[in-house]
Motif scaffolding. Structure first.
Motif, PDB file in Angstrom:
ATOM      1  N   MET A 277       0.830  -1.200   0.000  1.00 16.98           N
ATOM      2  CA  MET A 277       0.000   0.000   0.000  1.00 16.98           C
ATOM      3  C   MET A 277       0.870   1.258   0.000  1.00 16.98           C
ATOM      4  SD  MET A 277      -2.881   1.450  -0.184  1.00 16.98           S
ATOM      5  CE  MET A 277      -4.139   0.214   0.133  1.00 16.98           C
ATOM      6  N   ASP A 278       1.958   1.236   0.771  1.00 17.87           N
ATOM      7  CA  ASP A 278       2.883   2.375   0.768  1.00 17.87           C
ATOM      8  C   ASP A 278       3.497   2.575  -0.621  1.00 17.87           C
ATOM      9  OD1 ASP A 278       2.439   2.908   3.431  1.00 17.87           O
ATOM     10  OD2 ASP A 278       4.197   1.801   4.142  1.00 17.87           O
ATOM     11  N   MET A 279       3.878   1.450  -1.284  1.00 14.55           N
ATOM     12  CA  MET A 279       4.455   1.538  -2.622  1.00 14.55           C
ATOM     13  C   MET A 279       3.451   2.101  -3.616  1.00 14.55           C
ATOM     14  SD  MET A 279       6.636  -2.018  -2.932  1.00 14.55           S
ATOM     15  CE  MET A 279       7.136  -1.628  -4.590  1.00 14.55           C
ATOM     16  N   ILE A 280       2.192   1.681  -3.484  1.00 18.29           N
ATOM     17  CA  ILE A 280       1.139   2.172  -4.385  1.00 18.29           C
ATOM     18  C   ILE A 280       0.941   3.678  -4.204  1.00 18.29           C
ATOM     19  CG2 ILE A 280      -1.366   2.125  -4.774  1.00 18.29           C
ATOM     20  CD1 ILE A 280      -1.215  -0.923  -4.286  1.00 18.29           C
ATOM     21  N   GLN A 281       0.919   4.126  -2.973  1.00 17.81           N
ATOM     22  CA  GLN A 281       0.729   5.551  -2.707  1.00 17.81           C
ATOM     23  C   GLN A 281       1.892   6.383  -3.263  1.00 17.81           C
ATOM     24  OE1 GLN A 281       0.127   5.546   1.547  1.00 17.81           O
ATOM     25  NE2 GLN A 281      -2.067   5.089   1.370  1.00 17.81           N
ATOM     26  N   LYS A 282       3.129   5.869  -3.113  1.00 16.96           N
ATOM     27  CA  LYS A 282       4.289   6.563  -3.680  1.00 16.96           C
ATOM     28  C   LYS A 282       4.209   6.610  -5.202  1.00 16.96           C
ATOM     29  CE  LYS A 282       7.540   5.384   0.038  1.00 16.96           C
ATOM     30  NZ  LYS A 282       8.750   4.584   0.397  1.00 16.96           N
ATOM     31  N   LYS A 283       3.795   5.482  -5.788  1.00 18.82           N
ATOM     32  CA  LYS A 283       3.684   5.432  -7.250  1.00 18.82           C
ATOM     33  C   LYS A 283       2.605   6.391  -7.751  1.00 18.82           C
ATOM     34  CE  LYS A 283       5.512   3.157  -9.813  1.00 18.82           C
ATOM     35  NZ  LYS A 283       6.693   3.436 -10.681  1.00 18.82           N
ATOM     36  N   GLU A 284       1.492   6.478  -7.032  1.00 18.45           N
ATOM     37  CA  GLU A 284       0.428   7.408  -7.413  1.00 18.45           C
ATOM     38  C   GLU A 284       0.931   8.850  -7.416  1.00 18.45           C
ATOM     39  OE1 GLU A 284      -3.605   5.090  -5.847  1.00 18.45           O
ATOM     40  OE2 GLU A 284      -2.416   6.284  -4.433  1.00 18.45           O
ATOM     41  N   HIS A 285       1.695   9.214  -6.399  1.00 21.40           N
ATOM     42  CA  HIS A 285       2.252  10.568  -6.342  1.00 21.40           C
ATOM     43  C   HIS A 285       3.223  10.803  -7.496  1.00 21.40           C
ATOM     44  CE1 HIS A 285       0.266  11.457  -2.651  1.00 21.40           C
ATOM     45  NE2 HIS A 285       0.974  10.625  -1.897  1.00 21.40           N
ATOM     46  N   ALA A 286       4.056   9.779  -7.785  1.00 17.14           N
ATOM     47  CA  ALA A 286       5.033   9.910  -8.872  1.00 17.14           C
ATOM     48  C   ALA A 286       4.341  10.039 -10.219  1.00 17.14           C
ATOM     49  CB  ALA A 286       5.972   8.703  -8.872  1.00 17.14           C
ATOM     50  N   MET A 287       3.260   9.285 -10.414  1.00 18.38           N
ATOM     51  CA  MET A 287       2.531   9.347 -11.687  1.00 18.38           C
ATOM     52  C   MET A 287       1.858  10.702 -11.876  1.00 18.38           C
ATOM     53  SD  MET A 287       0.922   5.477 -11.762  1.00 18.38           S
ATOM     54  CE  MET A 287      -0.072   5.734 -13.239  1.00 18.38           C
ATOM     55  N   LYS A 288       1.374  11.272 -10.790  1.00 18.15           N
ATOM     56  CA  LYS A 288       0.762  12.608 -10.884  1.00 18.15           C
ATOM     57  C   LYS A 288       1.800  13.658 -11.235  1.00 18.15           C
ATOM     58  CE  LYS A 288      -3.056  11.742  -7.660  1.00 18.15           C
ATOM     59  NZ  LYS A 288      -3.601  12.015  -6.300  1.00 18.15           N
ATOM     60  N   ALA A 289       3.014  13.462 -10.716  1.00 20.13           N
ATOM     61  CA  ALA A 289       4.066  14.451 -10.948  1.00 20.13           C
ATOM     62  C   ALA A 289       4.734  14.280 -12.313  1.00 20.13           C
ATOM     63  CB  ALA A 289       5.119  14.348  -9.846  1.00 20.13           C
ATOM     64  N   ASP A 290       4.990  13.003 -12.722  1.00 22.07           N
ATOM     65  CA  ASP A 290       5.787  12.746 -13.934  1.00 22.07           C
ATOM     66  C   ASP A 290       5.004  12.120 -15.079  1.00 22.07           C
ATOM     67  OD1 ASP A 290       7.944  13.595 -12.378  1.00 22.07           O
ATOM     68  OD2 ASP A 290       8.317  11.556 -11.655  1.00 22.07           O
ATOM     69  N   GLY A 291       3.743  11.812 -14.884  1.00 22.89           N
ATOM     70  CA  GLY A 291       2.966  11.149 -15.931  1.00 22.89           C
ATOM     71  C   GLY A 291       3.046   9.644 -15.813  1.00 22.89           C
ATOM     72  N   SER A 292       2.590   8.944 -16.846  1.00 23.93           N
ATOM     73  CA  SER A 292       2.518   7.477 -16.802  1.00 23.93           C
ATOM     74  C   SER A 292       3.907   6.862 -16.912  1.00 23.93           C
ATOM     75  CB  SER A 292       1.623   6.956 -17.935  1.00 23.93           C
ATOM     76  OG  SER A 292       2.190   7.300 -19.181  1.00 23.93           O
ATOM     77  N   SER A 293       3.991   5.583 -16.526  1.00 24.88           N
ATOM     78  CA  SER A 293       5.238   4.828 -16.602  1.00 24.88           C
ATOM     79  C   SER A 293       4.936   3.473 -17.226  1.00 24.88           C
ATOM     80  CB  SER A 293       5.821   4.666 -15.197  1.00 24.88           C
ATOM     81  OG  SER A 293       7.038   3.955 -15.252  1.00 24.88           O
ATOM     82  N   SER A 294       6.002   2.718 -17.566  1.00 24.35           N
ATOM     83  CA  SER A 294       5.795   1.444 -18.278  1.00 24.35           C
ATOM     84  C   SER A 294       5.865   0.230 -17.373  1.00 24.35           C
ATOM     85  CB  SER A 294       6.847   1.296 -19.388  1.00 24.35           C
ATOM     86  OG  SER A 294       8.148   1.284 -18.823  1.00 24.35           O
ATOM     87  N   ASP A 295       6.080   0.429 -16.045  1.00 20.96           N
ATOM     88  CA  ASP A 295       6.179  -0.736 -15.179  1.00 20.96           C
ATOM     89  C   ASP A 295       4.798  -1.302 -14.868  1.00 20.96           C
ATOM     90  OD1 ASP A 295       5.160   0.574 -12.697  1.00 20.96           O
ATOM     91  OD2 ASP A 295       6.991   1.742 -12.887  1.00 20.96           O
ATOM     92  N   LEU A 296       4.789  -2.535 -14.344  1.00 23.30           N
ATOM     93  CA  LEU A 296       3.529  -3.245 -14.112  1.00 23.30           C
ATOM     94  C   LEU A 296       2.611  -2.485 -13.161  1.00 23.30           C
ATOM     95  CD1 LEU A 296       1.784  -5.870 -14.337  1.00 23.30           C
ATOM     96  CD2 LEU A 296       2.994  -6.672 -12.309  1.00 23.30           C
ATOM     97  N   LEU A 297       3.159  -1.962 -12.083  1.00 18.11           N
ATOM     98  CA  LEU A 297       2.328  -1.264 -11.106  1.00 18.11           C
ATOM     99  C   LEU A 297       1.635  -0.050 -11.718  1.00 18.11           C
ATOM    100  CD1 LEU A 297       1.247  -0.880  -8.279  1.00 18.11           C
ATOM    101  CD2 LEU A 297       3.412   0.195  -7.627  1.00 18.11           C
ATOM    102  N   SER A 298       2.355   0.719 -12.530  1.00 16.24           N
ATOM    103  CA  SER A 298       1.755   1.891 -13.186  1.00 16.24           C
ATOM    104  C   SER A 298       0.610   1.476 -14.107  1.00 16.24           C
ATOM    105  CB  SER A 298       2.820   2.650 -13.987  1.00 16.24           C
ATOM    106  OG  SER A 298       3.852   3.096 -13.146  1.00 16.24           O
TER     107      SER A 298
END
Length: 518
Positions: A277-298
């Motif tokens: 859950m912590d990783m998901i929340q960090k990824k959500e913040h990163a996606m909002k800041a930098d846009g989409s990514s190609s990894d599985l979680l994104s």
């Protein structure tokens, strides 16, 4: 007087109700413990399926555990005749009763099938009559996600997960593969340099743990091994506890009893979900800041936003599955490959010659087409997958009376498909116990005698979506190892393949590595 009669009548009615309840429970128990299993056994016998007779409650579990204990108590000689040690009970069943047989895991009927055509039919079934077996609650704590779904839910989630392993996505992951492999190579070089003799002994299962964990973390989640290490450690402990539960009879409701192991299982589950859950929340913040990514979680998070059917908990469960399955299967494939190439140094040299001819001593570029030119390396990996498939058994379950080939299988039967036995079956393979990568010279379809009998990642609509990921990662890792090191088995190595959910070396894989001089 009337009041006494009324009280007597009420007590009499209560007594009748209690008697009927006790009788109902007894009838249900007799039906569940005896009548239903014996009825299924009778139907299977009518179909000509031989096997063990049903024994109340325990079935064949004592014999299964006894065979496993005896087989795991001693190593085997250095060869590839591993079936009797890895799958002693099923090996015995096939020897006694043939390619189709029935046995009993407690009250559960199991039909074991070692026939390539029947296995393809079962794994290709889309009717809903044959599904993944209902998961024991303990198994769901380890891996749930995509593998536990059926029908439309499975179809939608499968599309989401598969999109992460399309060709363009895999090409985007190659730099992560290259970086992780390069880090391991540099670590090994330092270990060798610290030894005056120019060689070093490593337990490669531990080293490849780090490699595959780093690859999964970077390519799947945009993090690194250190961030994912806590998850890997917790999942390893969970896997041991789940395996322990699977070797015993499951008693409904027992998981709620606060035993020491039960409390530990649920604590581990809470900890794993919390980290994810912590990783998901960090990824959500990163996606909002930098846009989409190609990894599985994104990709999963993007699908969650696009489809109301995908929840955050679904994402967590798929992450758990990918962390466990993606790491442990590739780690074991690479470990067995190094063991096998140590046993067959001529093939190690052939593969090294190919790598050096293509790439020289230069860093192997993260280039998809270049990696795909490694034909001998690819053939070696396929042959190791045949001899040491990561998942030795696949199971399915009949939801209703079902035709399988010429047999009618009743509802409620688990179909056990022992891929390891199929991969070592002389009816399909020339000299099946021999390590011979040349059998794959013309591809998988031409490797067998007459029909395809090679299913290391399953088959049909539920074939593993990450198989291309695993094969590409394995090719790059093996190529970089061969480019820099020669290796052979340590005198302390004991050949003891065993199944702990996946096929792994029971006592590790100590191997001596040495820098090669060009």
């Amino acid at each position: 007087m009337e009041e006494e009669e009324d009280e007597y009548m009420i007590l009499q009615i209560m007594g009748w109700c209690f008697g009927f309840l006790v009788l109902y429970i007894l009838v249900k128990l007799v039906h569940s413990i005896w009548w239903k299993p014996k009825s299924i056994e009778k139907l299977l016998r009518k179909e000509g399926i031989k096997g063990t007779s049903y024994k109340a409650i325990k079935g064949d579990i004592p014999d299964i555990n006894k065979c496993a204990r005896e087989a795991s108590s001693k190593p085997i000689t250095l060869n590839h005749q591993i079936v009797p040690r890895v799958m002693p009970f099923f090996h015995k069943m096939v020897q006694q009763y043939g390619e189709v047989s029935v046995s009993w895991f407690g009250r559960k009927p199991r039909v074991t099938i070692v026939d390539a055509e029947l296995i393809r039919l079962i794994l290709s079934n889309k009717s809903g009559q044959i599904i993944k077996p209902p998961r024991e609650p303990y198994v769901k704590l380890l891996t749930k996600g995509l593998t536990s779904l059926e029908g439309e839910k499975w179809s939608q989630r499968r599309k989401a997960v598969t999109s992460a392993f399309l060709l363009d996505k895999l090409k985007g992951m190659l730099p992560a593969f290259s970086y992780s492999c390069g880090t391991m190579i540099e670590r090994w070089k330092k270990k060798v340099e610290q030894k005056n003799g120019g060689w070093c002994e490593l337990d490669v299962t531990c080293e490849l743990d780090i490699l595959t964990g780093d690859v999964i973390s970077r390519a799947g989640f945009g993090s690194n091994y250190q961030e994912g290490k806590k998850i890997f450690d917790l999942q390893k402990e969970m896997a041991i506890l789940v395996h322990d539960a699977l070797t015993n009879i499951y008693i409904p409701g027992f998981r709620f009893i606060p035993t020491k192991k039960n409390k530990r299982r649920y604590k581990l589950d809470v900890q794993i979900k919390g980290i994810l859950m912590d990783m998901i929340q960090k990824k959500e913040h990163a996606m909002k800041a930098d846009g989409s990514s190609s990894d599985l979680l994104s990709i999963l998070l993007e699908c969650r936003e696009q489809r109301n059917s995908l929840t955050t908990n679904d994402v967590i469960e798929d992450c758990k599955l990918f962390y466990f399955a993606g790491q442990v299967t590739t780690k074991n494939l690479l470990a067995w490959t190094m063991v096998v190439l140590s046993m067959h140094p001529n093939w190690q040299e052939k593969a090294r010659h190919e790598v050096l001819e293509l790439f020289g001593t230069n860093e192997i570029p993260p280039d998809f087409e270049a990696i795909n030119r490694l034909k001998i390396v690819s053939m070696i990996l396929l042959e190791v997958l045949r001899l040491y498939p990561p998942v030795p058994i696949i199971s399915r379950y009949t939801t209703c009376e079902t035709k399988v080939g010429g047999m009618t299988i009743p509802a409620g039967v688990e179909l056990v498909l022992p891929m390891l036995l199929l991969h070592h079956d002389g009816r399909y393979w020339e000299n099946p116990q021999e390590f011979n990568p040349e059998r794959f010279t013309q591809g998988v379809s031409k490797a067998t005698k007459d029909q395809n009998a090679f299913f290391p990642f399953g088959w049909g609509p539920r074939i593993c979506p990450g198989q291309s990921f695993a094969h590409l990662e394995s090719k790059m890792a093996l190529a970089m190892i061969l480019q820099h090191f020669s290796f052979h088995l340590s005198p302390s190595y004991t050949h003891a393949p065993c199944t702990r959910l996946t096929l792994s070396p029971q006592h590790g894989a100590p191997i001596i590595i040495q820098r090669i001089s060009i």
